[in-house]
Write an enzyme that holds these catalytic residues in place. Sequence first.
Site, PDB file in Angstrom:
ATOM      1  NE  ARG A   1     -61.855 -87.684   6.315  1.00  0.00           N
ATOM      2  CZ  ARG A   1     -61.731 -86.428   5.857  1.00  0.00           C
ATOM      3  NH1 ARG A   1     -62.631 -85.512   6.153  1.00  0.00           N
ATOM      4  NH2 ARG A   1     -60.683 -86.098   5.108  1.00  0.00           N
TER       5      ARG A   1
ATOM      6  CG  ASP B   1     -66.898 -74.675   4.447  1.00  0.00           C
ATOM      7  OD1 ASP B   1     -65.909 -74.498   5.185  1.00  0.00           O
ATOM      8  OD2 ASP B   1     -66.840 -75.333   3.391  1.00  0.00           O
TER       9      ASP B   1
ATOM     10  CG  PHE C   1     -61.745 -78.186   8.201  1.00  0.00           C
ATOM     11  CD1 PHE C   1     -60.860 -77.174   7.852  1.00  0.00           C
ATOM     12  CD2 PHE C   1     -61.288 -79.497   8.225  1.00  0.00           C
ATOM     13  CE1 PHE C   1     -59.552 -77.484   7.506  1.00  0.00           C
ATOM     14  CE2 PHE C   1     -59.981 -79.803   7.885  1.00  0.00           C
ATOM     15  CZ  PHE C   1     -59.109 -78.793   7.525  1.00  0.00           C
TER      16      PHE C   1
ATOM     17  CE1 TYR D   1     -58.364 -77.179  -1.260  1.00  0.00           C
ATOM     18  CE2 TYR D   1     -59.018 -79.347  -0.487  1.00  0.00           C
ATOM     19  CZ  TYR D   1     -58.742 -78.020  -0.230  1.00  0.00           C
ATOM     20  OH  TYR D   1     -58.843 -77.522   1.039  1.00  0.00           O
ATOM     21  CE  LYS D   2     -62.422 -80.431   1.355  1.00  0.00           C
ATOM     22  NZ  LYS D   2     -61.161 -81.022   1.791  1.00  0.00           N
TER      23      LYS D   2
HETATM   24  C1  LIG Z   1     -65.137 -77.874   5.638  1.00  0.00           C
HETATM   25  C2  LIG Z   1     -63.808 -77.287   5.230  1.00  0.00           C
HETATM   26  N1  LIG Z   1     -63.663 -75.939   5.227  1.00  0.00           N
HETATM   27  C3  LIG Z   1     -62.483 -75.344   4.914  1.00  0.00           C
HETATM   28  C4  LIG Z   1     -61.399 -76.118   4.572  1.00  0.00           C
HETATM   29  C5  LIG Z   1     -60.081 -75.404   4.342  1.00  0.00           C
HETATM   30  O1  LIG Z   1     -59.904 -75.129   3.039  1.00  0.00           O
HETATM   31  P1  LIG Z   1     -58.519 -74.489   2.508  1.00  0.00           P
HETATM   32  O2  LIG Z   1     -57.427 -75.383   3.024  1.00  0.00           O
HETATM   33  O3  LIG Z   1     -58.680 -74.548   1.045  1.00  0.00           O
HETATM   34  O4  LIG Z   1     -58.418 -73.097   3.040  1.00  0.00           O
HETATM   35  C6  LIG Z   1     -61.523 -77.540   4.525  1.00  0.00           C
HETATM   36  C7  LIG Z   1     -60.419 -78.451   4.098  1.00  0.00           C
HETATM   37  O5  LIG Z   1     -59.330 -78.175   3.839  1.00  0.00           O
HETATM   38  C8  LIG Z   1     -62.744 -78.126   4.878  1.00  0.00           C
HETATM   39  O6  LIG Z   1     -62.900 -79.471   4.888  1.00  0.00           O
HETATM   40  N1  LIG Z   2     -56.648 -79.222   2.298  1.00  0.00           N
HETATM   41  C1  LIG Z   2     -55.891 -80.352   2.599  1.00  0.00           C
HETATM   42  C2  LIG Z   2     -54.497 -80.314   2.450  1.00  0.00           C
HETATM   43  O1  LIG Z   2     -53.933 -79.155   2.025  1.00  0.00           O
HETATM   44  C3  LIG Z   2     -53.723 -81.438   2.736  1.00  0.00           C
HETATM   45  C4  LIG Z   2     -54.371 -82.595   3.179  1.00  0.00           C
HETATM   46  C5  LIG Z   2     -55.755 -82.625   3.358  1.00  0.00           C
HETATM   47  C6  LIG Z   2     -56.491 -81.493   3.075  1.00  0.00           C
HETATM   48  C7  LIG Z   2     -57.936 -81.459   3.281  1.00  0.00           C
HETATM   49  O2  LIG Z   2     -58.674 -81.024   2.420  1.00  0.00           O
HETATM   50  C8  LIG Z   2     -58.487 -81.882   4.573  1.00  0.00           C
HETATM   51  C9  LIG Z   2     -59.973 -81.862   4.465  1.00  0.00           C
HETATM   52  N2  LIG Z   2     -60.469 -80.494   4.567  1.00  0.00           N
HETATM   53  C10 LIG Z   2     -60.658 -82.698   5.500  1.00  0.00           C
HETATM   54  O3  LIG Z   2     -61.843 -82.942   5.328  1.00  0.00           O
HETATM   55  O4  LIG Z   2     -60.047 -83.102   6.477  1.00  0.00           O
END
Ligand SMILES: Cc1ncc(COP(=O)(O)O)c(C=O)c1O
Ligand SMILES: Nc1c(O)cccc1C(=O)C[C@H](N)C(=O)O
Length: 413
Positions: free
Chosen positions: A373, A199, A127, A224-225
């Site tokens: 997805r 992660d 990510f 939140y997932k």
């Molecule tokens: C693999 C991964 N790492 C990190 C993040 C970022 O997390 P955050 O937006 O809570 O910082 C996400 C999704 O948002 C993710 O899918």
């Molecule tokens: N963190 C997100 C957000 O704040 C808004 C919309 C989506 C997300 C997501 O979690 C994206 C996610 N990490 C992904 O797998 O693409």
Amino acid sequence: MTTALVAHAAALDAEAPLAHVRQRFLLPAGIVYLDGNSLGPLPAAVPSALHDLVHRQWGTDLIRSWNSNGWWEAPTRIGDRVGRLIGAAPGQTVAGDSTSVQLYNALSAAAALRPDRPYLVTDPGDFPTDRYLTDAVATQLGLEARRVSPADLEDFLEKEGDRVAVVCHSPVDYRTGELHHMAAPTRAAHEAGALVLWDLCHAAGAMPIQLDALEADFAVGCGYKFLSGGPGAPAFLYAARRHHADWRPPVTGWNGHADPFGLHDTYEPAPGIGKARIGTPPILSLLALEAALTVFDDVDMAQVRAKSLSLTGFFLDCAAQLLDGLGFEPVTPAVPERRGSQVSLRHAHAYGLARALESRGVIGDMRAPDLLRFGVNALYTSHAEILSAVTCLREISTTGAYDPTAVAAGAVT
Ligand SMILES: Cc1ncc(COP(=O)(O)O)c(C=O)c1O
Ligand SMILES: Nc1c(O)cccc1C(=O)C[C@H](N)C(=O)O
């Protein structure tokens, strides 16, 4: 063909474990929700917990709640509740902030534990925030960010591992849903003298994780997932106890001080995982996450994994039978041990198809440039819903009931 699949779905649902857990969620009628890998649905325990928090704890007890209602201990109390899902013994996990903030703090401090090594290794397919933060930490510390895929990681460590300070990888590919091994790369990193930061955003709550047994050094993940903690739910950070004496997170907020209300002139880190605390915790979100985590009460994560594989495997079977010749290419591995809790399909018109599915009550998402997805949470998803989603996708595709020119410009999902 579909009749046989309907019967197969019914048989799989009849024998699947965890059917009782669905009632722990408030899922809207008429929706097939397959986006819990981005935002989990509302757990039934959350509204009443938030009502009590707002009206009694905040509205009536006011500032006293920091002591009388356990607010001060919430980050470590809830961290330990998450810890039970990721194989972390108590006292090693804290909840708070975002994954990005936790990743920065953990990665910076881990790198400082290997001062004589120049490389921070991340996955080029991970990510974006993981790559952005690894680049930033490398720049700040005068190190070099190296991008090494999971497939090349062990070879890289064999050849250049003595120059690696930290490996930061995700076990699940957020785009394809491919599941990578954790034990072998962790072992290889340690044999090379490097540390490992995992992660777990797409793994925590979706499958058994055993961080202590793996001898992982650090881990982060979002709430939140698959933990269904709600939008913007606090993230978690795990630091193995063996590092607590030496690990120094760079973001030294007063909540991480050994004596926070001593208001001392200089910073002295709290002992243990407490030093990973930064500032005043997001109590509203933390207590929502704490209530959400009750969906895992008495749940065997091995059963979650087994049902997840049954659901995603059934998804791939339905796709093979119902979407053949319609331009879809499954990119999630068919081999169960290489599959996370999502199915991704490549299609040239992925965004238009995702919007058309959503208009018919099937909610997944897409990731650029061409991946549909479908996040599968075994705690509430049924095989019948999986068949319904793939059938809907077939109908949209065969009737052309979607906009093939639609693009995701500016979309937020
Ligand atoms: C693999 C991964 N790492 C990190 C993040 C970022 O997390 P955050 O937006 O809570 O910082 C996400 C999704 O948002 C993710 O899918
Ligand atoms: N963190 C997100 C957000 O704040 C808004 C919309 C989506 C997300 C997501 O979690 C994206 C996610 N990490 C992904 O797998 O693409």
